[in-house]
Design an enzyme around this catalytic site. Structure first.
Site, PDB file in Angstrom:
ATOM      1  N   ILE A   1      49.468  50.621  25.866  1.00  0.00           N
ATOM      2  CA  ILE A   1      49.197  51.437  24.691  1.00  0.00           C
ATOM      3  C   ILE A   1      49.417  52.912  25.020  1.00  0.00           C
ATOM      4  CG2 ILE A   1      47.662  49.733  23.664  1.00  0.00           C
ATOM      5  CD1 ILE A   1      45.270  51.218  24.807  1.00  0.00           C
ATOM      6  N   ASP A   2      49.808  53.203  26.259  1.00  0.00           N
ATOM      7  CA  ASP A   2      50.078  54.596  26.622  1.00  0.00           C
ATOM      8  C   ASP A   2      51.481  54.995  26.155  1.00  0.00           C
ATOM      9  OD1 ASP A   2      52.132  54.163  28.694  1.00  0.00           O
ATOM     10  OD2 ASP A   2      50.525  53.351  29.937  1.00  0.00           O
TER      11      ASP A   2
ATOM     12  N   HIS B   1      51.096  45.582  21.700  1.00  0.00           N
ATOM     13  CA  HIS B   1      49.637  45.674  21.572  1.00  0.00           C
ATOM     14  C   HIS B   1      49.196  46.984  20.925  1.00  0.00           C
ATOM     15  CE1 HIS B   1      49.046  42.493  24.978  1.00  0.00           C
ATOM     16  NE2 HIS B   1      49.431  41.967  23.841  1.00  0.00           N
TER      17      HIS B   1
HETATM   18  P1  NAD Z   1      46.581  43.658  33.913  1.00  0.00           P
HETATM   19  O1  NAD Z   1      45.661  44.803  34.136  1.00  0.00           O
HETATM   20  O2  NAD Z   1      46.008  42.357  33.527  1.00  0.00           O
HETATM   21  O3  NAD Z   1      47.452  43.444  35.233  1.00  0.00           O
HETATM   22  C1  NAD Z   1      48.127  44.494  35.860  1.00  0.00           C
HETATM   23  C2  NAD Z   1      49.089  43.894  36.863  1.00  0.00           C
HETATM   24  O4  NAD Z   1      49.842  44.956  37.443  1.00  0.00           O
HETATM   25  C3  NAD Z   1      48.419  43.149  38.005  1.00  0.00           C
HETATM   26  O5  NAD Z   1      49.065  41.890  38.175  1.00  0.00           O
HETATM   27  C4  NAD Z   1      48.634  44.055  39.232  1.00  0.00           C
HETATM   28  O6  NAD Z   1      48.815  43.311  40.437  1.00  0.00           O
HETATM   29  C5  NAD Z   1      49.916  44.769  38.838  1.00  0.00           C
HETATM   30  N1  NAD Z   1      50.071  46.103  39.441  1.00  0.00           N
HETATM   31  C6  NAD Z   1      49.127  47.027  39.674  1.00  0.00           C
HETATM   32  N2  NAD Z   1      49.668  48.137  40.199  1.00  0.00           N
HETATM   33  C7  NAD Z   1      50.999  47.909  40.305  1.00  0.00           C
HETATM   34  C8  NAD Z   1      52.097  48.680  40.783  1.00  0.00           C
HETATM   35  N3  NAD Z   1      51.941  49.919  41.263  1.00  0.00           N
HETATM   36  N4  NAD Z   1      53.334  48.118  40.766  1.00  0.00           N
HETATM   37  C9  NAD Z   1      53.520  46.838  40.294  1.00  0.00           C
HETATM   38  N5  NAD Z   1      52.508  46.086  39.820  1.00  0.00           N
HETATM   39  C10 NAD Z   1      51.265  46.599  39.826  1.00  0.00           C
HETATM   40  O7  NAD Z   1      47.655  44.161  32.864  1.00  0.00           O
HETATM   41  P2  NAD Z   1      48.435  43.427  31.705  1.00  0.00           P
HETATM   42  O8  NAD Z   1      49.034  42.165  32.198  1.00  0.00           O
HETATM   43  O9  NAD Z   1      49.316  44.474  31.121  1.00  0.00           O
HETATM   44  O10 NAD Z   1      47.334  43.039  30.602  1.00  0.00           O
HETATM   45  C11 NAD Z   1      46.347  43.962  30.280  1.00  0.00           C
HETATM   46  C12 NAD Z   1      46.212  44.376  28.805  1.00  0.00           C
HETATM   47  O11 NAD Z   1      45.441  45.589  28.803  1.00  0.00           O
HETATM   48  C13 NAD Z   1      47.518  44.731  28.181  1.00  0.00           C
HETATM   49  O12 NAD Z   1      47.613  43.957  27.074  1.00  0.00           O
HETATM   50  C14 NAD Z   1      47.400  46.192  27.749  1.00  0.00           C
HETATM   51  O13 NAD Z   1      47.429  46.291  26.334  1.00  0.00           O
HETATM   52  C15 NAD Z   1      46.023  46.664  28.116  1.00  0.00           C
HETATM   53  N6  NAD Z   1      46.030  47.852  29.013  1.00  0.00           N
HETATM   54  C16 NAD Z   1      46.940  48.854  28.841  1.00  0.00           C
HETATM   55  C17 NAD Z   1      46.961  49.928  29.703  1.00  0.00           C
HETATM   56  C18 NAD Z   1      47.993  51.014  29.479  1.00  0.00           C
HETATM   57  O14 NAD Z   1      48.388  51.231  28.345  1.00  0.00           O
HETATM   58  N7  NAD Z   1      48.468  51.673  30.534  1.00  0.00           N
HETATM   59  C19 NAD Z   1      46.045  50.022  30.749  1.00  0.00           C
HETATM   60  C20 NAD Z   1      45.112  48.980  30.893  1.00  0.00           C
HETATM   61  C21 NAD Z   1      45.110  47.901  30.010  1.00  0.00           C
END
Ligand code: NAD
Length: 245
Positions: A99-100, A115
């Site tokens: 969502i960023d 999402h």
């Molecule tokens: P998740 O948090 O479930 O999993 C993150 C995955 O990224 C993990 O498997 C981890 O091992 C991997 N990871 C972490 N750091 C990494 C790196 N530097 N390089 C490569 N891989 C790395 O995330 P998801 O599967 O996206 O599901 C979470 C839900 O939460 C999403 O639907 C999203 O909408 C939301 N969310 C979004 C944000 C954002 O917008 N940045 C942040 C947190 C959660």
């Protein structure tokens, strides 16, 4: 890995691609997201029960985006989107669960935010959605229909239908290469995209710190920081080296 003609690429990104930019991932050991329980900020019931809390939560997250910058993985994705069509005659569809706004900050266009997006709000009364850079609040009138009580951050909560599923399925149905970057593969329907892509003959690769729970669905994985593995992979593709790093 065997090389076949690659034209159409679908990239699915998750919270892991933004982790190195200082945005925490979702699945921490504590089960909390930004110190809140998922059921207090991420389900439709929470919005009914305590709308102020939900608005406050996303207002804080939205403000926290201001100083966040894209990293090498976001930049590699936008480079691929820019250069792949003239290199191969194919397409790159970018789908993010995030969502960023870091893909946009990296120069990506046509980002499918399945999402939702922190920088958007929508009205549950008239269905309108719009770019929202400032805070939202429960009594905010909708800028389109004027009604009060329907405005909410344009975030897809658990139990709600993700955005643009038809568009995503169309892209998956004609893809030759599916890349999943920084996603744990446990949130559906995104977790099913790899199997869909496989069913149409695509090569499927994951980029993660470590093997995800669905690693066995993929043809191969590149493990380590996405800001390191993905730029190398993209450079290889664009120089005609194929699917190796
Ligand atoms: P998740 O948090 O479930 O999993 C993150 C995955 O990224 C993990 O498997 C981890 O091992 C991997 N990871 C972490 N750091 C990494 C790196 N530097 N390089 C490569 N891989 C790395 O995330 P998801 O599967 O996206 O599901 C979470 C839900 O939460 C999403 O639907 C999203 O909408 C939301 N969310 C979004 C944000 C954002 O917008 N940045 C942040 C947190 C959660």
């Amino acid at each position: 890995m065997t090389d076949k003609t690659l034209k159409n690429i679908v990239i699915l990104t998750g919270a892991g691609i933004s982790a190195e930019s200082g945005i925490p991932v979702f699945r921490s050991e504590s089960g909390l997201w930004e110190n809140e329980r998922i059921e207090d900020v991420c389900v439709p019931e929470a919005l009914k029960r305590d709308p102020q809390k939900v608005h406050n939560f996303y207002n804080k997250l939205r403000r926290s985006l201001l100083d966040k910058k894209p990293n090498g993985a976001h930049l590699a994705v936008s480079k691929l989107q820019r250069e792949w069509p003239s290199f191969s005659g194919g397409s790159v569809t970018l789908v993010t669960q995030n969502i960023d706004d870091l893909h946009e900050k990296a120069g990506s266009s046509d980002v499918i935010h399945m999402h939702g997006a922190l920088l958007c709000a929508r009205c549950e009364c008239c269905g309108a959605s719009w770019r929202q850079e400032r805070d939202t609040f429960p009594k905010m009138p909708c800028p389109k229909c004027g009604k009060i009580g329907g405005v909410r951050p344009d975030i897809v909560f658990f139990e709600e239908m993700p955005h643009d599923m038809e568009l995503i399925e169309k892209a998956l149905a004609k893809c030759d290469l599916f890349l999943a970057v920084g996603t744990s593969g446990v949130v559906y329907p995104a977790a099913g995209f790899c199997r869909f892509a496989k069913s149409v003959g695509a090569t499927c690769l994951e980029f993660n710190l470590k093997k995800s729970a669905v690693a066995s669905d993929f043809d191969a994985g590149f493990y380590g920081k996405a800001s390191e593995t993905l730029p190398k992979f993209v450079d290889g593709l664009l120089s005609g080296k194929g699917l190796e790093i």
